[in-house]
Scaffold this active site. Structure first.
Site, PDB file in Angstrom:
ATOM      1  N   SER A   1      19.657 107.820   3.580  1.00 56.65           N
ATOM      2  CA  SER A   1      21.058 107.551   3.236  1.00 56.65           C
ATOM      3  C   SER A   1      21.917 107.803   4.466  1.00 56.65           C
ATOM      4  O   SER A   1      21.751 107.135   5.484  1.00 56.65           O
ATOM      5  CB  SER A   1      21.495 108.415   2.042  1.00 56.65           C
ATOM      6  OG  SER A   1      22.811 108.086   1.650  1.00 56.65           O
TER       7      SER A   1
ATOM      8  N   HIS B   1      20.423 103.525   1.497  1.00 57.43           N
ATOM      9  CA  HIS B   1      21.680 103.360   0.766  1.00 57.43           C
ATOM     10  C   HIS B   1      22.648 102.572   1.636  1.00 57.43           C
ATOM     11  O   HIS B   1      23.167 103.090   2.632  1.00 57.43           O
ATOM     12  CB  HIS B   1      22.301 104.723   0.431  1.00 57.43           C
ATOM     13  CG  HIS B   1      21.479 105.554  -0.491  1.00 57.43           C
ATOM     14  ND1 HIS B   1      21.660 106.905  -0.634  1.00 57.43           N
ATOM     15  CD2 HIS B   1      20.455 105.228  -1.326  1.00 57.43           C
ATOM     16  CE1 HIS B   1      20.806 107.378  -1.519  1.00 57.43           C
ATOM     17  NE2 HIS B   1      20.050 106.380  -1.940  1.00 57.43           N
TER      18      HIS B   1
ATOM     19  N   ASP C   1      18.995 112.249  -3.864  1.00 52.74           N
ATOM     20  CA  ASP C   1      18.150 111.082  -4.148  1.00 52.74           C
ATOM     21  C   ASP C   1      16.875 111.129  -3.321  1.00 52.74           C
ATOM     22  O   ASP C   1      16.902 111.404  -2.125  1.00 52.74           O
ATOM     23  CB  ASP C   1      18.922 109.793  -3.853  1.00 52.74           C
ATOM     24  CG  ASP C   1      18.176 108.559  -4.330  1.00 52.74           C
ATOM     25  OD1 ASP C   1      17.462 108.659  -5.342  1.00 52.74           O
ATOM     26  OD2 ASP C   1      18.319 107.502  -3.699  1.00 52.74           O
TER      27      ASP C   1
END
Length: 336
Positions: free
Chosen positions: A156, A183, A276
């Protein structure tokens, strides 16, 4: 959320201010006219989120992002005119710690800019996300695979540069498939694939729904829906869970690998805000796959790898350089 705006163009700053106040529960904390002022204001009155332009006097958005993440870390969304014309700068900013990118709204439409407000809403969820978030339960595994080794990478904040560093300078042995879940906004995923392909020796391609795993090619998730791996080893996109803060979710893909992939696999969780990928990496470890997480010193944001360490999901916690070395050793190099 309390939001800071960094933009030297008065009309753009006003458009952003109107868009923010149009959203429920948001407050404009301050407006900075250049990157240097944004760094100072973050230190004096830290917001939950900064809407950061790229091209500003004294200090541009890339360097301002870097300095803020070092001194006063907070969520940063790059909001700039025509981001597709500034691909290099965008990925430098994402590498410095920005979460995502979107276009600056027009002043006339600022109050109804649903795209920007949707980004802000998603980042709000990401900031507040709890450890109890769950990805959908996968189907039971089956035998059989054409690829001998699957390398699954999730990242991310700061991820583009980290992924490039891990994959640069080598090509895995024959029979290795590589899938990347980063992401990033769907509108910019194609640019990310192109940019990554310019940084590494392997070809890079964005994934279309229904694609098969492919040896020797880095496959990159391209939508805001979650990337999944089916029991037949086809790659698909699934909108559910709709309210999941991370899109596409690393957890979802890692869990699919744990469930459906019976050959060798390695899961690598890199820098990023939130949690995540941690529970998905644990699922891969429980399924007997190799698991690696980036260490704190080399992470732009030590959120996702920290969560993996707390769950004991990673067999090894390593710097970017050592991750690259470990992958070469485990997966091997392609023979000329």
């Amino acid at each position: 959320m309390k939001i800071g705006i960094a933009n030297d163009v008065a009309m753009a700053a006003e458009a952003l201010r109107r868009a923010v106040v149009a959203g429920r529960g948001h407050e404009v904390l301050w407006v900075a006219r250049n990157g240097k002022e944004a760094v100072r204001l973050c230190a004096e009155n830290r917001p939950d989120l900064v809407l950061m332009d790229l091209n500003m006097p004294e200090l541009d958005g890339v360097e301002a992002t870097r300095q803020i993440m070092q001194a006063s870390p907070c969520a940063i969304l790059i909001v700039t005119a025509r981001p597709q014309d500034n691909v290099s700068q965008v990925f430098r900013a994402l590498g410095a710690g920005a979460l995502d990118v979107t276009a600056t709204p027009e002043l006339s439409a600022a109050g109804g800019d649903t795209a920007l407000l949707a980004k802000i809403k998603t980042i709000g969820k990401l900031i507040r996300v709890s450890a109890g978030d769950q990805a959908p339960s996968p189907a039971p595994p089956i035998a059989g695979a054409a690829i001998r080794h699957l390398l699954a990478i999730g990242a991310s904040t700061g991820g583009p540069g980290a992924i490039a560093k891990v994959l640069a300078g080598w090509t895995p042995a024959n029979g290795t498939a590589i899938v990347v879940v980063q992401h990033i906004d769907a509108n910019f995923a194609g640019h990310f694939a192109k940019w990554l392909g310019e940084q590494i020796a392997m070809p890079v391609r964005a994934i279309d729904d229904g694609d098969a795993l492919e040896a020797g090619v880095v496959l990159v998730a391209r939508t805001n829906d979650h990337l999944t791996l089916s029991p037949r080893h086809r790659l698909h996109y699934d909108a559910d869970p709709l309210d999941y803060a991370y899109r596409p979710s690393v957890d979802v893909f890692f869990r699919c690998v744990a469930a459906h992939w019976t050959q060798d696999a390695t899961g690598v969780l890199l820098t990023g805000m939130g949690r995540d990928g941690a529970s998905g990496l644990l699922a891969m470890r429980h399924a007997g796959k190799a698991t690696i997480a980036q260490d704190q010193a080399s992470s732009a944001v030590y959120g996702m790898p920290r969560a993996a360490a707390e769950l004991d999901a990673a067999e090894r916690i390593m710097s970017l350089e050592n991750i690259s070395t470990a992958l070469r050793s485990k997966i091997g190099m392609r023979q000329p």
